[in-house]
Write an enzyme that holds these catalytic residues in place. Sequence first.
Site, PDB file in Angstrom:
ATOM      1  N   HIS A 110       0.865  -1.185   0.000  1.00  0.00           N
ATOM      2  CA  HIS A 110       0.000   0.000   0.000  1.00  0.00           C
ATOM      3  C   HIS A 110       0.895   1.226   0.000  1.00  0.00           C
ATOM      4  CE1 HIS A 110      -3.725   2.278   0.744  1.00  0.00           C
ATOM      5  NE2 HIS A 110      -2.924   3.096   1.412  1.00  0.00           N
ATOM      6  N   CYS A 111       0.767   2.058  -1.041  1.00  0.00           N
ATOM      7  CA  CYS A 111       1.624   3.226  -1.205  1.00  0.00           C
ATOM      8  C   CYS A 111       0.943   4.459  -0.607  1.00  0.00           C
ATOM      9  CB  CYS A 111       1.923   3.451  -2.689  1.00  0.00           C
ATOM     10  SG  CYS A 111       3.021   4.848  -2.988  1.00  0.00           S
ATOM     11  N   LYS A 112       1.537   4.991   0.459  1.00  0.00           N
ATOM     12  CA  LYS A 112       0.964   6.172   1.098  1.00  0.00           C
ATOM     13  C   LYS A 112       1.115   7.414   0.239  1.00  0.00           C
ATOM     14  CE  LYS A 112       1.572   4.538   5.845  1.00  0.00           C
ATOM     15  NZ  LYS A 112       2.183   4.801   7.177  1.00  0.00           N
ATOM     16  N   ASN A 143      -1.650   7.121  -2.072  1.00  0.00           N
ATOM     17  CA  ASN A 143      -2.920   6.871  -1.395  1.00  0.00           C
ATOM     18  C   ASN A 143      -3.700   5.766  -2.111  1.00  0.00           C
ATOM     19  OD1 ASN A 143      -4.834   7.261   0.648  1.00  0.00           O
ATOM     20  ND2 ASN A 143      -6.029   8.669  -0.616  1.00  0.00           N
ATOM     21  N   ASN A 144      -2.983   4.727  -2.496  1.00  0.00           N
ATOM     22  CA  ASN A 144      -3.604   3.622  -3.228  1.00  0.00           C
ATOM     23  C   ASN A 144      -2.757   2.370  -3.049  1.00  0.00           C
ATOM     24  OD1 ASN A 144      -5.475   2.334  -4.842  1.00  0.00           O
ATOM     25  ND2 ASN A 144      -4.589   3.041  -6.770  1.00  0.00           N
TER      26      ASN A 144
END
Length: 265
Positions: free
Chosen positions: A105-107, A110-111
């Site tokens: 999950h890539c902060k 945001n996805n």
Amino acid sequence: MFLTFVLAMFCVFIPMLPREWQYITYAVTSGGFVLHYIAYITAMTIDPAEASVRCKIYGAPRPSFDHAQQAHVIQDQYCSLCDAIVSVTAKHCTCNKCVSGFDHHCKWMNNCVGSRNYWWFFGSISSAFMGLLGIIAMVMYILIQHFISPEALRKDPHYGAISSQGTWLLFLPFFPMRTKTLVVVSIEMFVLLLASLCLVVITYLLFFHIYLLCNGLTTLSYVKRGSEQASKASVLSSNLPTAKQADNPLSSARRCVFEVTLIID
């Protein structure tokens, strides 16, 4: 940050280059920024969820995923929260959906990053890497020219009306704004430092994912493998004999059996 680099390149640095370099630099820089922006936005907006989850219409909000209460919500390829059959590579993320081919999950985006948007994600960090190298090379060239041959940076026709060597123009060629040498050098140093810091992070991220691709891993499987190895090492160290037990033949025999068991596993 993206906007900072765009403004610095087009409003400060490229107009300082020799005239014969400017057109190709404008074209290459514009193409690089557009490609990176497309890759980033696409990776950020693609829904990486499983097809069975994306096609499903939920009458009510799905229950939230709580690690403290639910260690696993997928059993036999069925997710109890999404109420859907999912693939073997799916994982229910903290963003509350099952992601196909889950990587992480890539902060920053945001996805989640999964099989549907992984290559767009990889393209975004690759283009960022190449772009940062180009920015650093250009800023270093201009910074060196400031001390060696500042006249080489003042080829724009607008400088014809300026007699002071300590006066520089920003926002060329359409909105020339006068400023001092210290301001221009400060901008160059700031952009160089910012680009270098970003390059360190992006380089680590890019080569980490190249390593994962070469070894057929995902970020999730890499983390799991590291946890398993650490767990085995912890168990092994806890079963090593103390100084008092070292002389005990029974302890030595037990240790041998334990080590053989680990090798077989």
